[in-house]
Design a protein around this motif. Structure first.
Motif, PDB file in Angstrom:
ATOM      1  N   TYR A 202     -11.653   4.901  -4.478  1.00 62.38           N
ATOM      2  CA  TYR A 202     -11.392   3.735  -3.765  1.00 62.38           C
ATOM      3  C   TYR A 202     -11.050   4.304  -2.463  1.00 62.38           C
ATOM      4  O   TYR A 202     -11.239   3.697  -1.284  1.00 62.38           O
ATOM      5  CB  TYR A 202     -10.482   2.902  -4.351  1.00 62.38           C
TER       6      TYR A 202
ATOM      7  N   ASN B 156       2.456  -5.620  -4.380  1.00 61.68           N
ATOM      8  CA  ASN B 156       1.135  -6.008  -4.702  1.00 61.68           C
ATOM      9  C   ASN B 156       0.405  -4.565  -5.301  1.00 61.68           C
ATOM     10  O   ASN B 156      -0.193  -3.961  -4.941  1.00 61.68           O
ATOM     11  CB  ASN B 156       0.261  -6.202  -3.159  1.00 61.68           C
TER      12      ASN B 156
ATOM     13  N   GLU C 273      -1.991  -4.259  -7.443  1.00 57.34           N
ATOM     14  CA  GLU C 273      -3.322  -4.180  -7.427  1.00 57.34           C
ATOM     15  C   GLU C 273      -3.965  -3.266  -6.311  1.00 57.34           C
ATOM     16  O   GLU C 273      -4.734  -2.423  -6.508  1.00 57.34           O
ATOM     17  CB  GLU C 273      -4.053  -5.450  -7.538  1.00 57.34           C
ATOM     18  N   ASP C 274      -3.414  -3.753  -5.112  1.00 56.13           N
ATOM     19  CA  ASP C 274      -4.020  -3.120  -4.111  1.00 56.13           C
ATOM     20  C   ASP C 274      -3.347  -1.469  -3.875  1.00 56.13           C
ATOM     21  O   ASP C 274      -4.091  -0.636  -3.260  1.00 56.13           O
ATOM     22  CB  ASP C 274      -3.694  -3.672  -2.864  1.00 56.13           C
TER      23      ASP C 274
ATOM     24  N   TYR D  35      -3.593  -5.052   3.982  1.00 58.90           N
ATOM     25  CA  TYR D  35      -5.106  -4.719   4.429  1.00 58.90           C
ATOM     26  C   TYR D  35      -5.256  -5.549   5.476  1.00 58.90           C
ATOM     27  O   TYR D  35      -5.763  -4.938   6.798  1.00 58.90           O
ATOM     28  CB  TYR D  35      -6.078  -4.954   3.398  1.00 58.90           C
TER      29      TYR D  35
ATOM     30  N   MET E 278      -5.805   0.830  -4.913  1.00 57.53           N
ATOM     31  CA  MET E 278      -6.870   1.508  -4.049  1.00 57.53           C
ATOM     32  C   MET E 278      -6.303   2.997  -3.312  1.00 57.53           C
ATOM     33  O   MET E 278      -7.498   3.467  -2.670  1.00 57.53           O
ATOM     34  CB  MET E 278      -7.166   0.363  -2.966  1.00 57.53           C
ATOM     35  N   TYR E 279      -5.197   3.519  -3.676  1.00 55.25           N
ATOM     36  CA  TYR E 279      -5.187   4.718  -3.325  1.00 55.25           C
ATOM     37  C   TYR E 279      -5.736   5.746  -4.170  1.00 55.25           C
ATOM     38  O   TYR E 279      -6.211   6.975  -3.666  1.00 55.25           O
ATOM     39  CB  TYR E 279      -3.708   5.055  -3.520  1.00 55.25           C
TER      40      TYR E 279
ATOM     41  N   PRO F 170       0.773  -8.160   0.108  1.00 51.40           N
ATOM     42  CA  PRO F 170      -0.615  -8.669  -0.302  1.00 51.40           C
ATOM     43  C   PRO F 170      -1.410  -8.553   1.206  1.00 51.40           C
ATOM     44  O   PRO F 170      -2.572  -8.742   1.231  1.00 51.40           O
ATOM     45  CB  PRO F 170      -0.369 -10.043  -0.819  1.00 51.40           C
TER      46      PRO F 170
END
Length: 280
Positions: free
Chosen positions: A94, A83, A85-86, A56, A89-90, A53
């Protein structure tokens, strides 16, 4: 092989988000190597070990370009290592990469099940996750290649079903990355003693329990790290040149960097910290 620790803490981080314990207060006061993101690592600038998490935040802190990452080795499905959800982002829009390609996640059958359940949510179904991200199931003791990086999945002892850790080999160098496991199961010892024909260069061991004398079996203490090192030396998996590193710390283990470095150095251990880089 280049290996970078992006985070070195257990699920709660250090200092932990709501905690007022002595260790967290002192870590916050000292800063530096006592401030720890949730655990994860980057290999050769393009392979992630788990997806924290805090990835980033690590990207910003260490000025990382993660646009070339195409493979993520997942140890297990707990939130501090996976994580989900992140990872989404790939997906375009995004992310826009100079050289687009599919992302491959590697993990156990149970971890894949958790991923499939997540991608069946409306958010990622609409984002067309399957068009950008693959999941490759790996079994304990299976070996596969990511470019010139040779990876072997090993069986862990942890509270999450089908947890794994990994042996990484490249150009004659061998790095054992073994967090979120207690004492290795006998099957893993058997594999290592029969398949590792030269001493490992680096062994990174779970140290979550720190100074605690705990009966919990899913993580190791510092004393168990020492015990594991002695067994590795005895069976020839490691030798005097092997670097042993304590990694994955909980504030409950009462570990602060300077004191623990001094304590563990006579036993042949270094203490990991966020941003630590090892080049083999």
């Amino acid at each position: 092989m280049k290996f970078m620790y992006l985070g070195t803490a257990a699920a709660e981080g250090q200092p932990a988000v709501f905690c007022q314990c002595k260790t967290c207060r002192e870590a916050a006061r000292r800063g530096g190597k006592d401030l720890r993101f949730r655990s994860g690592a980057l290999v050769n600038d393009n392979v992630l070990m788990d997806f924290s998490p805090d990835l980033y935040a690590a990207k910003l802190r260490f000025q990382l370009d993660l646009g070339n990452v195409r493979n993520i080795l997942l140890t297990h499905a707990h939130m501090d290592h996976f994580n989900r959800e992140d990872i989404g982002m790939y997906i375009t829009p995004y992310a826009h990469m100079e050289h687009p390609g599919r992302l491959t996640l590697y993990g156990s059958r149970f971890t894949e099940k958790v991923w499939r359940e997540f991608t069946d949510t409306m958010l990622l179904r609409e984002a067309r996750a399957s068009e950008f991200i693959d999941f490759r199931v790996v079994a304990p003791f299976e070996t596969f290649e990511i470019g010139d990086l040779r990876v072997t999945a090993l069986l862990a002892v942890h509270s999450c079903p089908e947890s794994l850790f990994y042996l990484l080999e490249q150009d004659g160098a061998a790095f054992l990355y073994a967090n979120d496991t207690g004492r290795f199961p006998q099957e893993t010892w058997d594999y290592l003693t029969t398949h590792v024909h030269a001493p490992l260069d680096v062994v990174s061991l779970d140290s979550t329990m720190g100074h605690q004398n705990s009966t919990y079996t899913g993580h190791m203490s510092l004393a168990q790290n020492i015990e594991t090192r002695e067994r590795m030396l005895a069976v020839g998996i490691a030798d005097a040149h092997t670097r042993f590193i304590c990694h994955h710390f909980s504030h409950n283990g009462m570990v602060l960097y300077d004191e623990t470095t001094e304590e563990m150095k006579p036993h042949g251990f270094e203490i990991s910290y966020d941003g630590m880089v090892i080049t083999l």
